[in-house]
Design a protein around this motif. Sequence first.
Motif, PDB file in Angstrom:
ATOM      1  N   ILE A 446       0.840  -1.206   0.000  1.00  0.00           N
ATOM      2  CA  ILE A 446       0.000   0.000   0.000  1.00  0.00           C
ATOM      3  C   ILE A 446       0.877   1.259   0.000  1.00  0.00           C
ATOM      4  O   ILE A 446       0.525   2.272   0.607  1.00  0.00           O
ATOM      5  N   SER A 447       1.986   1.198  -0.687  1.00  0.00           N
ATOM      6  CA  SER A 447       2.896   2.346  -0.717  1.00  0.00           C
ATOM      7  C   SER A 447       2.264   3.554  -1.399  1.00  0.00           C
ATOM      8  O   SER A 447       2.669   4.697  -1.142  1.00  0.00           O
ATOM      9  N   HIS A 448       1.260   3.349  -2.285  1.00  0.00           N
ATOM     10  CA  HIS A 448       0.649   4.459  -3.012  1.00  0.00           C
ATOM     11  C   HIS A 448      -0.515   5.088  -2.231  1.00  0.00           C
ATOM     12  O   HIS A 448      -1.091   6.068  -2.696  1.00  0.00           O
ATOM     13  N   ALA A 449      -0.859   4.515  -1.079  1.00  0.00           N
ATOM     14  CA  ALA A 449      -2.001   5.031  -0.328  1.00  0.00           C
ATOM     15  C   ALA A 449      -1.663   6.361   0.333  1.00  0.00           C
ATOM     16  O   ALA A 449      -0.491   6.739   0.488  1.00  0.00           O
ATOM     17  N   SER A 450      -2.707   7.075   0.740  1.00  0.00           N
ATOM     18  CA  SER A 450      -2.509   8.339   1.446  1.00  0.00           C
ATOM     19  C   SER A 450      -2.007   8.079   2.859  1.00  0.00           C
ATOM     20  O   SER A 450      -2.076   6.953   3.373  1.00  0.00           O
ATOM     21  N   SER A 451      -1.535   9.117   3.514  1.00  0.00           N
ATOM     22  CA  SER A 451      -1.031   8.980   4.885  1.00  0.00           C
ATOM     23  C   SER A 451      -2.132   8.520   5.838  1.00  0.00           C
ATOM     24  O   SER A 451      -1.886   7.727   6.746  1.00  0.00           O
ATOM     25  N   GLN A 452      -3.354   9.010   5.599  1.00  0.00           N
ATOM     26  CA  GLN A 452      -4.464   8.606   6.468  1.00  0.00           C
ATOM     27  C   GLN A 452      -4.732   7.110   6.356  1.00  0.00           C
ATOM     28  O   GLN A 452      -4.917   6.425   7.366  1.00  0.00           O
ATOM     29  N   THR A 453      -4.732   6.595   5.120  1.00  0.00           N
ATOM     30  CA  THR A 453      -4.968   5.164   4.928  1.00  0.00           C
ATOM     31  C   THR A 453      -3.850   4.339   5.533  1.00  0.00           C
ATOM     32  O   THR A 453      -4.083   3.300   6.168  1.00  0.00           O
ATOM     33  N   LYS A 454      -2.616   4.775   5.357  1.00  0.00           N
ATOM     34  CA  LYS A 454      -1.480   4.056   5.936  1.00  0.00           C
ATOM     35  C   LYS A 454      -1.569   4.014   7.456  1.00  0.00           C
ATOM     36  O   LYS A 454      -1.299   2.979   8.086  1.00  0.00           O
ATOM     37  N   LEU A 455      -1.947   5.134   8.066  1.00  0.00           N
ATOM     38  CA  LEU A 455      -2.065   5.182   9.525  1.00  0.00           C
ATOM     39  C   LEU A 455      -3.168   4.253  10.010  1.00  0.00           C
ATOM     40  O   LEU A 455      -2.999   3.528  10.998  1.00  0.00           O
ATOM     41  N   LEU A 456      -4.305   4.250   9.300  1.00  0.00           N
ATOM     42  CA  LEU A 456      -5.407   3.352   9.670  1.00  0.00           C
ATOM     43  C   LEU A 456      -4.987   1.892   9.537  1.00  0.00           C
ATOM     44  O   LEU A 456      -5.309   1.061  10.386  1.00  0.00           O
ATOM     45  N   ALA A 457      -4.273   1.584   8.458  1.00  0.00           N
ATOM     46  CA  ALA A 457      -3.816   0.210   8.250  1.00  0.00           C
ATOM     47  C   ALA A 457      -2.830  -0.204   9.334  1.00  0.00           C
ATOM     48  O   ALA A 457      -2.889  -1.329   9.859  1.00  0.00           O
ATOM     49  N   PHE A 458      -1.921   0.696   9.699  1.00  0.00           N
ATOM     50  CA  PHE A 458      -0.954   0.403  10.761  1.00  0.00           C
ATOM     51  C   PHE A 458      -1.675   0.165  12.083  1.00  0.00           C
ATOM     52  O   PHE A 458      -1.370  -0.799  12.801  1.00  0.00           O
ATOM     53  N   ASN A 459      -2.635   1.028  12.422  1.00  0.00           N
ATOM     54  CA  ASN A 459      -3.360   0.870  13.683  1.00  0.00           C
ATOM     55  C   ASN A 459      -4.184  -0.409  13.704  1.00  0.00           C
ATOM     56  O   ASN A 459      -4.325  -1.055  14.749  1.00  0.00           O
ATOM     57  N   SER A 460      -4.737  -0.791  12.547  1.00  0.00           N
ATOM     58  CA  SER A 460      -5.611  -1.967  12.482  1.00  0.00           C
ATOM     59  C   SER A 460      -4.841  -3.274  12.534  1.00  0.00           C
ATOM     60  O   SER A 460      -5.348  -4.262  13.067  1.00  0.00           O
ATOM     61  N   ILE A 461      -3.633  -3.290  11.985  1.00  0.00           N
ATOM     62  CA  ILE A 461      -2.896  -4.550  11.852  1.00  0.00           C
ATOM     63  C   ILE A 461      -1.701  -4.614  12.796  1.00  0.00           C
ATOM     64  O   ILE A 461      -1.583  -5.549  13.598  1.00  0.00           O
ATOM     65  N   VAL A 462      -0.825  -3.635  12.726  1.00  0.00           N
ATOM     66  CA  VAL A 462       0.428  -3.699  13.493  1.00  0.00           C
ATOM     67  C   VAL A 462       0.204  -3.321  14.953  1.00  0.00           C
ATOM     68  O   VAL A 462       0.693  -3.997  15.862  1.00  0.00           O
ATOM     69  N   ARG A 463      -0.525  -2.235  15.190  1.00  0.00           N
ATOM     70  CA  ARG A 463      -0.705  -1.777  16.568  1.00  0.00           C
ATOM     71  C   ARG A 463      -1.429  -2.806  17.416  1.00  0.00           C
ATOM     72  O   ARG A 463      -1.112  -2.985  18.606  1.00  0.00           O
ATOM     73  N   THR A 464      -2.400  -3.504  16.823  1.00  0.00           N
ATOM     74  CA  THR A 464      -3.122  -4.523  17.594  1.00  0.00           C
ATOM     75  C   THR A 464      -2.193  -5.654  18.027  1.00  0.00           C
ATOM     76  O   THR A 464      -2.370  -6.229  19.107  1.00  0.00           O
ATOM     77  N   THR A 465      -1.209  -5.968  17.184  1.00  0.00           N
ATOM     78  CA  THR A 465      -0.222  -7.001  17.556  1.00  0.00           C
ATOM     79  C   THR A 465       0.622  -6.546  18.737  1.00  0.00           C
ATOM     80  O   THR A 465       0.898  -7.320  19.662  1.00  0.00           O
ATOM     81  N   LEU A 466       1.027  -5.278  18.741  1.00  0.00           N
ATOM     82  CA  LEU A 466       1.922  -4.761  19.770  1.00  0.00           C
ATOM     83  C   LEU A 466       1.197  -4.425  21.074  1.00  0.00           C
ATOM     84  O   LEU A 466       1.865  -4.182  22.087  1.00  0.00           O
ATOM     85  N   GLU A 467      -0.141  -4.375  21.048  1.00  0.00           N
ATOM     86  CA  GLU A 467      -0.866  -3.999  22.263  1.00  0.00           C
ATOM     87  C   GLU A 467      -1.782  -5.095  22.777  1.00  0.00           C
ATOM     88  O   GLU A 467      -2.446  -4.909  23.802  1.00  0.00           O
ATOM     89  N   TYR A 468      -1.816  -6.241  22.115  1.00  0.00           N
ATOM     90  CA  TYR A 468      -2.691  -7.319  22.572  1.00  0.00           C
ATOM     91  C   TYR A 468      -2.299  -7.772  23.985  1.00  0.00           C
ATOM     92  O   TYR A 468      -1.154  -8.131  24.251  1.00  0.00           O
TER      93      TYR A 468
END
Length: 591
Positions: A446-468
């Motif tokens: 998703i390198s072509h996505a906007s910053s907002q989409t990238k942030l949402l994707a990070f929070n939805s996938i990566v952040r949940t892993t680091l905070e579970y």
Amino acid sequence: MTKVPTSVNIRIVDELDKEVKKRIATAKARYFESHICEKLTEGNTKPLFNHINKAKGQSNYISSLKDTTYEQIPDKLAEHFANVYNSHIYKPPEFEPKQCTQMPALQIVESGVKSYLISLDPRKASGPDNISPMLLKMFASYVPSFVGSISYMLQASLDSGQLPTVWKTAVVTPLHKGGPKTEVNNYRPVSITPILCKCLEHILCSNMWTHIDANTILSSQQHGFRKGFSTTTQLLHVVHNATEALDRKDDHHIISFDFSKAFDKVPHSLMLQKLRAYRFNDKVCSWIEEWLRDRVSVVSVNGSRSGEFPVRSGVPQGSVLGPLLFLLFIEDMPNRVKFSQCRLYADDTLLCSTYPTQDDLQHDVDELVLWACKWGMTFNPLKCSHMQIGQDVPAFDITINNTPIPPTNSMKYLGVTIDSSLTWDTHVHNIVRKSNRQLGMLKRHISHASSQTKLLAFNSIVRTTLEYACQVWSPYKKGLSKLIDNVQRKAVRWIYRLPRICSVTECMCNHGIVPFSIRRLHLDETFLRKVEANHYKVNLSDYIKFNTVHNTRHRTLDTHHRLNQAKYSYFNRARKLLVVSNIEPTNPDHN
């Protein structure tokens, strides 16, 4: 005459190539904004994963299986799934249930049926009856008599104990769970069942839970599939007892048990014996008995279907009633142990014991194995594990049916790696490694996505892993905390396309992004406030003791802890939050 490229032609081609790449990037960005960003804002990550899987060439398509032709793949998988079931006829063992009142008769209400049908997700797949959720949702919304007809049909099915044949059918999709894709053992079945049958299951489930809660049928040691309980509540209890024992230099043993195909091997006759012993309504028991009898499944893969195969045992996976029936089936298992505590999260079983002798611990293990044997279940000794807190190697050799349980100095339980020293080094390194892989996946796709989409994707996938379940393992070591924060900083630099010379800290402040080390404090407080509001059934007085004798400022005395593992454990962190009266709950999900 051969045309030789000129400098003018080369320049024109380069300019056209740049223009094409620019338009492709613009089109991809528009696609992300219109199809993925909006869904991520709603909390739906499915479109994002669909895009990533498509880009990676991954799908449910199975190209080949070992020793199997392409046309035989559905039948080969069906044969494998069918061999799991338990067709043995068992003599009903002795069973002393808790004293219960009789569950009252059940009357289906139209408003409840309408509420369920209107809330259906139209994106979900149709069941074996080919009735789509979108169709049911539309008819329930715009045809007044439709809900009444459905309610009448469901009530008639319950009263008569009869079901349409298609309600006993499940369409199974094989899901790859790791390892070589050519091995049939590396696939698990995911079942799709009829939606209208699920509607009646929801009604039965709701009323059965009312009966269970009124009679306290399920013990507090079972935290799976229950309101007010979660993986975090179970882990907090297990880790708290282990930490206290480590701080006191007590011997504390934890044995993890692995059921072999737990949900698939439950004998139907023994399940019904327990339902009637718990005094569920006769019509409910009769309906469930008919629902379990003569069930069949078909495997759907690569656009083809296998022949039907019988489901001789187990609680139907993919159903609404299945998890509840399994909880009721194993409810009495913890009562067999005498010198330990048996903790359950569905079929994930732990035996925890402080200061046991080898004979006492072996006795409790043998009792669980005996229970499993009587009730048609089996443990896989090689997938069980034995850990002693504070020791690299357990002092005892414990066996299951004369097969030694493998010793270990760390075990993964409910997604969290618990090591014998309780320092959380192993778990933090594991989740950092996993989150870096997830971040790399996002960067590639998703390198072509906007910053907002990238942030949402990070929070939805990566952040949940680091905070579970971070309340359980929140690190007190600065080095571990820095490892986690570095993943976030690396992501922020990618999300906002920051040059090397730009400050990540300043960018995070400008966009309101809270560091993970601060977010964990907020999550600690949020969990505590939910416990106080009775959203989680955790009795704080069992873990945090208030001083009622000495005249101290905040009614508490700071207990001396020998080790940092105990000093910085969740309930000691929560003690400090409880004595600060002016703290309001903070919502850590605002980013």
